[in-house]
Design a protein around this motif. Structure first.
Motif, PDB file in Angstrom:
ATOM      1  N   ARG A  17      36.781  55.346  35.655  1.00  6.43           N
ATOM      2  CA  ARG A  17      37.850  54.347  35.532  1.00  6.43           C
ATOM      3  C   ARG A  17      39.219  54.978  35.763  1.00  6.43           C
ATOM      4  NH1 ARG A  17      35.820  52.530  29.763  1.00  6.43           N
ATOM      5  NH2 ARG A  17      35.198  54.698  29.908  1.00  6.43           N
TER       6      ARG A  17
ATOM      7  N   SER B 163      47.211  37.955  40.090  1.00  6.82           N
ATOM      8  CA  SER B 163      45.877  38.393  39.683  1.00  6.82           C
ATOM      9  C   SER B 163      45.656  39.871  39.975  1.00  6.82           C
ATOM     10  CB  SER B 163      44.817  37.548  40.397  1.00  6.82           C
ATOM     11  OG  SER B 163      44.909  37.698  41.807  1.00  6.82           O
ATOM     12  N   ARG B 164      46.273  40.366  41.053  1.00  9.24           N
ATOM     13  CA  ARG B 164      46.117  41.789  41.383  1.00  9.24           C
ATOM     14  C   ARG B 164      46.693  42.652  40.281  1.00  9.24           C
ATOM     15  NH1 ARG B 164      42.907  45.282  42.985  1.00  9.24           N
ATOM     16  NH2 ARG B 164      43.653  46.966  44.291  1.00  9.24           N
TER      17      ARG B 164
ATOM     18  N   ASP C 103      44.400  42.542  37.233  1.00 12.24           N
ATOM     19  CA  ASP C 103      43.218  43.386  37.420  1.00 12.24           C
ATOM     20  C   ASP C 103      43.538  44.852  37.142  1.00 12.24           C
ATOM     21  OD1 ASP C 103      41.603  41.285  38.077  1.00 12.24           O
ATOM     22  OD2 ASP C 103      41.686  41.609  40.242  1.00 12.24           O
TER      23      ASP C 103
ATOM     24  N   SER D  20      44.119  45.497  33.496  1.00 16.39           N
ATOM     25  CA  SER D  20      42.813  45.495  32.836  1.00 16.39           C
ATOM     26  C   SER D  20      42.107  46.829  33.052  1.00 16.39           C
ATOM     27  CB  SER D  20      41.956  44.350  33.375  1.00 16.39           C
ATOM     28  OG  SER D  20      40.665  44.370  32.808  1.00 16.39           O
ATOM     29  N   LEU D  21      42.177  47.346  34.274  1.00 17.09           N
ATOM     30  CA  LEU D  21      41.576  48.641  34.572  1.00 17.09           C
ATOM     31  C   LEU D  21      42.270  49.754  33.791  1.00 17.09           C
ATOM     32  CD1 LEU D  21      39.590  50.346  36.205  1.00 17.09           C
ATOM     33  CD2 LEU D  21      41.273  50.383  38.075  1.00 17.09           C
TER      34      LEU D  21
ATOM     35  N   VAL E 293      35.114  47.994  41.778  1.00 16.40           N
ATOM     36  CA  VAL E 293      35.670  47.355  40.585  1.00 16.40           C
ATOM     37  C   VAL E 293      37.118  46.993  40.909  1.00 16.40           C
ATOM     38  CG1 VAL E 293      36.338  47.657  38.182  1.00 16.40           C
ATOM     39  CG2 VAL E 293      34.163  48.590  38.992  1.00 16.40           C
ATOM     40  N   HIS E 294      37.457  45.695  40.780  1.00 10.53           N
ATOM     41  CA  HIS E 294      38.786  45.221  41.167  1.00 10.53           C
ATOM     42  C   HIS E 294      39.120  45.666  42.595  1.00 10.53           C
ATOM     43  CE1 HIS E 294      39.165  44.004  37.068  1.00 10.53           C
ATOM     44  NE2 HIS E 294      39.295  45.227  36.595  1.00 10.53           N
ATOM     45  N   ASP E 295      38.099  45.602  43.468  1.00 10.31           N
ATOM     46  CA  ASP E 295      38.234  45.970  44.880  1.00 10.31           C
ATOM     47  C   ASP E 295      38.534  47.453  45.088  1.00 10.31           C
ATOM     48  OD1 ASP E 295      37.773  43.355  45.734  1.00 10.31           O
ATOM     49  OD2 ASP E 295      39.885  42.828  45.511  1.00 10.31           O
TER      50      ASP E 295
END
Length: 286
Positions: free
Chosen positions: A10, A70-71, A74, A77-78, A230-232
């Protein structure tokens, strides 16, 4: 033996994406440092995952790179996920290569494993694992308490196979592993019973490579870890090898070579149904 830990998957994903966003804005590390009144070294540490990125720092970077919607959600969140403490961090006595492997395995989507000497760690019983790990004491002199902690860690790793989104595990094992005695007959019989149960899971495939065929690939045990985006944000496949030492390889040429080796071994092995029949025979023999 060093116990310093490398960055998690991550953390590496986040670092790679922050670096990509900077480059997309045509900014240098020096320019980012100047605009945020940071040192250039701090920018470098964040982008190379040599230090954990604070959530507040990620927000400032995303503001600078003009990332919203949203980007942005994401990536935040990561960042929160990257900052979380993982269960294996409580085992501070683990050698760093082992801890790093567990961190990689925990975030893998699929594992392809060739087992040439013992049953795969994710499919071992506690008794079998204790004998396998205990065998290393002749080389590493593990105190009894540390040995038990290593066994406990191995059992906790197996939770990956039963989580909400379980790890996909495909294993090819040398037929000799079914006959190689580890512990006593009871240990072997229980291990084979456990293998039968685990191979019944929809996310677990076990194949046995016959001894009496012309082997075209001769290789020690290896594990190929695969990661979904994950998340592109993609992460490369990793090859893990383990004999007397532990090594990880991420070079695309090397991982592709191991993928071909696995495909070759799987192609020569019995299919899942015939492999299961052979496992039952081996269990009954024990």
């Amino acid at each position: 033996m060093s116990t310093s830990r490398g960055p998690s998957v991550r953390q590496r994903r986040l670092a790679a994406e922050l670096r990509r966003l900077r480059e997309r804005r045509s900014l240098t590390g020096d320019e980012v440092a100047e605009r945020l009144t940071w040192s250039t070294a701090k920018v470098s540490r964040i982008e190379n995952a040599r230090t954990g990125a604070k959530i507040s720092d990620v927000h400032r970077l995303l503001d600078l790179y003009e990332i919203d919607g949203s980007r942005r959600a994401d990536l935040i969140s990561l960042a929160h996920a990257a900052a979380e403490r993982d269960w294996w961090e409580d085992y501070r006595d683990l050698p760093s290569p082992l801890a790093d492997f567990i961190a990689l395995e925990a975030e893998a989507t699929a594992v392809r494993e060739w087992g040439s000497t013992v049953f795969p760690g994710l499919l071992q019983t506690e008794a079998y694992a204790r004998h396998v790990i205990g065998g290393w004491s002749a080389l590493a002199t593990l105190p009894p308490q540390e040995l038990e902690r290593r066994v406990e860690v191995r059992m906790r790793r197996q939770e990956l196979l039963r989580r909400d989104r379980p790890l996909e595990l495909a294993v090819v094992m040398d037929e000799a592993v079914l006959c190689r005695r580890i512990g006593d007959r009871k240990v072997m019989r229980e291990q084979l019973e456990h293998l039968l149960r685990m191979s019944g899971l929809p996310n677990v495939t076990v194949q046995i490579l016959p001894l009496d065929i012309a082997h075209s690939v001769l290789a020690e045990t290896f594990i190929l870890l695969e990661f979904s985006p994950v998340h592109d944000i993609t992460f490369p496949d990793i090859v893990h090898t383990e004999s007397l030492t532990i090594s990880h390889f991420a070079d695309e040429t090397v991982t592709y070579m191991y993928r071909l080796a696995y495909m070759n071994l799987a192609g020569q092995a019995w299919d899942a149904a015939e492999s299961r029949r052979r496992i039952i025979e081996a269990r009954d023999a024990w």
